[in-house]
Every structure is written in C-alpha cells, then in structure tokens.
Enzyme design. Structure first.
Site, short mmCIF file in Angstrom:
data_model
loop_
_atom_site.label_atom_id
_atom_site.label_comp_id
_atom_site.label_asym_id
_atom_site.label_seq_id
_atom_site.Cartn_x
_atom_site.Cartn_y
_atom_site.Cartn_z
N LYS A 22 8.55 -12.55 -0.12
CA LYS A 22 9.66 -11.60 -0.26
C LYS A 22 9.17 -10.17 -0.06
O LYS A 22 9.80 -9.37 0.63
CB LYS A 22 10.27 -11.75 -1.67
N ASN A 23 8.02 -9.85 -0.67
CA ASN A 23 7.55 -8.46 -0.61
C ASN A 23 7.02 -8.04 0.76
O ASN A 23 6.80 -6.86 1.01
CB ASN A 23 6.47 -8.21 -1.68
N ARG A 92 15.34 -2.28 -6.30
CA ARG A 92 14.57 -1.04 -6.10
C ARG A 92 13.94 -0.98 -4.71
O ARG A 92 13.77 0.09 -4.14
CB ARG A 92 13.46 -0.94 -7.14
N CYS A 116 14.32 0.63 -14.72
CA CYS A 116 13.84 -0.72 -14.48
C CYS A 116 13.23 -1.27 -15.76
O CYS A 116 12.56 -0.54 -16.49
CB CYS A 116 12.79 -0.66 -13.39
N ARG A 121 9.66 3.79 -13.02
CA ARG A 121 9.23 3.58 -11.63
C ARG A 121 9.60 4.80 -10.80
O ARG A 121 10.62 4.82 -10.12
CB ARG A 121 9.84 2.29 -11.08
N ASP A 307 2.06 -8.64 -10.62
CA ASP A 307 3.11 -9.65 -10.48
C ASP A 307 2.67 -11.03 -10.97
O ASP A 307 3.46 -11.97 -10.95
CB ASP A 307 3.60 -9.72 -9.03
N ARG A 399 15.97 -13.91 -7.52
CA ARG A 399 15.66 -12.78 -6.66
C ARG A 399 14.36 -13.02 -5.88
O ARG A 399 14.16 -12.44 -4.82
CB ARG A 399 15.48 -11.51 -7.49
C1 UD1 Z 1 5.67 -3.39 -5.13
C2 UD1 Z 1 6.20 -4.79 -5.26
C3 UD1 Z 1 6.25 -5.22 -6.71
C4 UD1 Z 1 4.89 -5.02 -7.37
C5 UD1 Z 1 4.38 -3.60 -7.14
C6 UD1 Z 1 2.95 -3.40 -7.63
C7 UD1 Z 1 7.68 -4.94 -3.34
C8 UD1 Z 1 9.07 -5.10 -2.86
N1 UD1 Z 1 7.54 -4.84 -4.67
O1 UD1 Z 1 6.61 -2.51 -5.77
O2 UD1 Z 1 6.61 -6.59 -6.76
O3 UD1 Z 1 4.99 -5.24 -8.76
O4 UD1 Z 1 4.40 -3.29 -5.74
O5 UD1 Z 1 2.09 -4.29 -7.02
O6 UD1 Z 1 6.74 -4.95 -2.58
N2 UD1 Z 1 4.35 4.85 -8.61
C9 UD1 Z 1 4.37 6.22 -8.80
N3 UD1 Z 1 5.07 6.98 -7.91
C10 UD1 Z 1 5.73 6.45 -6.84
C11 UD1 Z 1 5.69 5.05 -6.64
C12 UD1 Z 1 4.99 4.29 -7.54
O7 UD1 Z 1 3.78 6.72 -9.74
O8 UD1 Z 1 6.34 7.21 -6.08
C13 UD1 Z 1 3.62 4.01 -9.56
C14 UD1 Z 1 4.49 2.92 -10.17
O9 UD1 Z 1 5.24 3.39 -11.27
C15 UD1 Z 1 3.45 1.89 -10.56
C16 UD1 Z 1 2.42 2.02 -9.44
O10 UD1 Z 1 2.64 3.30 -8.85
O11 UD1 Z 1 2.84 2.29 -11.78
C17 UD1 Z 1 2.53 0.96 -8.36
O12 UD1 Z 1 3.87 0.86 -7.92
P1 UD1 Z 1 4.25 0.52 -6.42
O13 UD1 Z 1 3.08 -0.06 -5.72
O14 UD1 Z 1 4.91 1.70 -5.78
O15 UD1 Z 1 5.37 -0.58 -6.60
P2 UD1 Z 1 6.49 -0.93 -5.55
O16 UD1 Z 1 5.98 -0.63 -4.19
O17 UD1 Z 1 7.79 -0.35 -5.97
#
Ligand code: UD1
Length: 421
Positions: A22-23, A92, A116, A121, A307, A399
């Site tokens: 999915k990701n 998201r 969330c 996030r 995850d 999901r």
């Molecule tokens: C993706 C995955 C999710 C997984 C996560 C971490 C998808 C669709 N989802 O989510 O399943 O749990 O990676 O492996 O691929 N952060 C910031 N600022 C930002 C963005 C993120 O501080 O602008 C922080 C987040 O709060 C978190 C960390 O960075 O603590 C990692 O998050 P991120 O890798 O961005 O998660 P997603 O890409 O949303």
C-alpha cells in the site's frame, strides 16, 4: 461496521501470498499525475486507502480504472488542482498529491491532513522541501496552497526531529523531476517504497540517482510520459505474517517476502529464537524453541519499522521475560497497550518506551482497534489468546491489509468476519 471473531490456539501452517505494498502504491499512483500519457500500475492492493487515492485522482479530473489489481491512469488534460477535505481527512497519505499536482499544474491545493491517533504528524518537511525548490506555500482555510511559476532545483536537507520523512521525500522527489536544474535531497528517506517510487519515476523518463541512500539527486526534465510498473510486495504484511507464525508456534512460508526489505524484523525474530530461511518457495518462518525476549527500537529504514511495533509488542506480551520497545518515529504510538491489557498483557509505558513483562498466556476479550497496525497486533494477540477475542472497528485494518482473515484462515487460524450490530 465489521468485527473479527477469533478463537485462539491454532498453530499456523502452510503458505501465504503477499499483496502489493500500500505504501508504495499510494505515492506511485500520485506520481502518474506528473505524466502526459497513460500509466498502467500492476500489483495494486484493492484496499480502502487505494480507493481513496483513486477518488482523489478522479476529483482532479483524471481518468482512472482498477481491475484485478491493475490500475490504468489517463492523466491527459486534468486541470483541477484541489484535493478536498472530505477525502484527505480519511487518509493522511493524500498529501503526496501535493508535489506532483504542483509540478504539473503550477498550483496545488491539498487539505491539511489533520490529527491522527498515532500522535502528532506535522507537515513542515513537506513544506520545507517544496519551498526550497521555489514553491510559494501558504496555509489558507485549512488548505495547503502551493504555487510556482517555475520550480528550480536546489540542495535541501530534509531530516527532521524524528529522522527522515517518507512522504516528504516522495513529494519533493516527484516535484523535482519537473523542476529546472538539479535537486539534491540530503537525509532522504531510504525506505523500499521510496526506492520503488524512484524506479517508477525513472521509467517515466525522470533522471534520479542515489535513491535508497540518504542522498538523492534529481535532474529535472521538461516532461514525463506514462509507464507500466509492478509494485513491490508489502514488507509490513510480510512482517505481520512472520509474527503470526511466531506467536502461534507455527511454521509458514511467505511467498513474495523480500529479505532485503525486512532485515531488521528478521534479525529481531531470529534473536527471539525463530528459524527463518529464505527458500525457493518464499520466506519460511518456523518456531523451533520457546521464544526469548528482545529489545526493539523503531527507526527509519533500515531500522526496525514503526509499522511493526504494535505487532512485535503482541509477540513480546507472551514471551517469558522482560522486553523493552522504544518508539523513536512516533513516540506516542501506543494506543494498543490498553487493549492488550484487556487481554491480560502487562505493558508499562515510560515516555517513548514500553516495558513488557511476558505472561504465560493472554485471554480472549472484546477489544477495539484504534489504528491500522494496532488492529493487526490485536488480531495476532487473539490468535494465541485462550478463548474468544472480538476485535471491533476493523475498518482500520481494511485500510491496509487485503483479505487478512482469508489468508489467516488458509493457514489454519479460526477467524471470521461478522457484521457489527
Ligand atoms: C509513512 C508511512 C507510514 C509509516 C511512516 C513511518 C505511507 C503512506 N505511510 O508515513 O505507514 O508509519 O512513513 O515509517 O507511506 N515528520 C515531521 N515533519 C514532516 C513529516 C514527518 O516531523 O513534515 C515526522 C513524523 O511526525 C514522524 C516522522 O517524521 O515522527 C516520520 O514520518 P513520515 O516518514 O513522514 O511518515 P509518513 O510519510 O506520513
């Protein structure tokens, strides 16, 4: 709303086949919005999040169809640049249309993703990345509004307080493919799903180097064409089935599991005492002795995936001794702890760490799923608990896991889906 009824105690045996990741599917579907022609994406899992992404693409004016795990995207001529709140609020990951729509239409509006249950996030890294290559970004009426006459390549450090960001890297990488000049992303996410996206973009005509490492270079091109691509299998689903085997004292083969994608999970489960072999048929996960407790820290790839944290906690809950899980990606991602406690699990939270005292057995109980991976952990706990476990609110699970009950049933689990009253 559906629920699962699980009768614990069956040892799992047999072969299970993974679905597409999915990701990887979500950002790759978003990337098709960059092209001037048709893309054909294969091995797309028919999951709720995927359908949400397809609905967003339709709202943008793109023609999409899905049949037998194959999605056909015809993006020619789409001109709507708004991803609306009612869809983004349910997923998201919708934020990953921001980069491609901005690059293609010079303007994009995506609803702010909102809160969330797994903790805060933020989207600051998405904004930082796109601003660095020349986007003007404002937050207006709950929407991220990004515009740019011409995106221009730049060097961007994209690490945050919790390490790299998967979707911020994806967003910047996608937008930079159509920018003028070279973009260098430092502290880029190295997850296999980011690599899969880069490979798809390269097939579309993008010039990308270094994907899978923390430094990714993108040389902008004038246009991209559609491409045919097969998505990788789901490494988190693979890890979840590995734990399903471990928790039930089972012996299963996981078809499609790529050992390069789940090294950290394999390592921890081997330390816990499982025999894991990469065979011609797939990854064989066999319990050969009583399990030992292990300490786990979640980290960005190639570290132990966040995850898989909840599922690992379910396993450690019935492993004799004390284990410590430290969550470094989402320090508050512990909604499953109180539900595991309803089944007799003994977990104490201490800041971002969970101290787990293994109990000889869990006992079946009605529990409530709070998010996708927490739901998986409760099912795993139900597989080994004495008596009946009812997991409600499993729409979270739908999901991200395709047909999990059928796959588990085929391995010998006693699980059925029921409509909730
Ligand atoms: C993706 C995955 C999710 C997984 C996560 C971490 C998808 C669709 N989802 O989510 O399943 O749990 O990676 O492996 O691929 N952060 C910031 N600022 C930002 C963005 C993120 O501080 O602008 C922080 C987040 O709060 C978190 C960390 O960075 O603590 C990692 O998050 P991120 O890798 O961005 O998660 P997603 O890409 O949303």
């Amino acid at each position: 709303m559906d629920r699962f009824i699980i009768e614990g105690g069956a040892r799992l045996k047999g072969t299970v086949e993974l679905s597409g990741a999915k990701n990887a599917a979500l950002p790759i579907l978003a990337a098709t919005l960059l092209a001037d022609s048709k893309s054909v994406i294969k091995n797309v899992p028919p999951l709720r999040d995927v359908y949400t992404m397809l609905r967003i693409m339709r709202v943008l004016g793109v023609k999409v169809s899905m049949e037998d795990n194959v999605v056909i995207v015809e993006p020619r001529g789409y001109s709507n640049y708004t991803a609306p709140y009612k869809l983004v609020s349910t997923m998201r990951a919708s934020v990953c249309v921001l980069g491609p729509v901005l690059a293609k239409l010079k303007l994009a509006e995506v609803s702010m993703p909102g809160g969330c249950v797994i903790g805060p996030r933020p989207i600051d890294l998405h904004i930082k990345g796109l601003s660095a290559i020349g986007a003007d970004i404002k937050i207006e009426h709950g929407y991220i509004v990004a515009s740019a006459k011409q995106l221009k390549g730049a060097r961007v450090y994209l690490g945050g307080n919790f390490g790299s960001s998967v979707l911020a890297t994806a967003n910047l990488m996608m937008a930079a493919t159509l920018a003028k000049g070279k973009t260098v992303i430092e502290s880029a996410a190295c997850e296999p799903e980011v690599c899969d996206l880069a490979k798809f973009l390269i097939k579309m005509g993008a010039k990308i180097k270094g994907h899978g490492t923390p430094v990714v270079e993108i040389e902008g091109v004038k246009s991209l064409h559609g491409a045919e691509y097969t998505i990788i299998d789901d490494r988190i689903e693979a890890g979840t089935f590995m734990i399903a085997s471990a928790i039930t004292g089972g012996d299963i083969v996981i078809k499609g599991a790529n050992v390069e994608h789940i090294g950290a999970v394999i390592d921890k489960l081997q330390c816990a005492g499982l025999k894991i072999t990469d065979t011609k048929e797939g990854l064989r996960v066999k319990t050969i002795r009583s399990l030992r407790p292990v300490d786990v820290t979640t980290l960005p790839y190639p570290g132990f995936p966040t995850d898989m944290q909840a599922q690992m906690m379910a396993l450690m809950s019935i492993t004799k001794g004390i284990s410590v899980i430290t969550e470094k990606v989402y320090p508050e991602r512990y909604m499953h702890v109180s539900e595991l406690a309803r089944m007799g699990g003994q977990v104490m939270l201490e800041g971002p760490s969970a101290i787990i005292k293994g109990v000889p057995r869990l006992s079946g109980a009605p529990v409530m799923a709070s998010d996708l991976r927490a739901s998986a952990a409760l099912i795993l706990a139900g597989l080994v608990a004495k008596g009946k476990t009812e997991v409600s609110r499993i729409y979270h699970l739908d999901r991200g896991y395709y047909n999990i009950e059928e796959k588990l049933e085929k391995l010998g689990a006693r699980i059925k889906r029921e409509k909730e009253d």
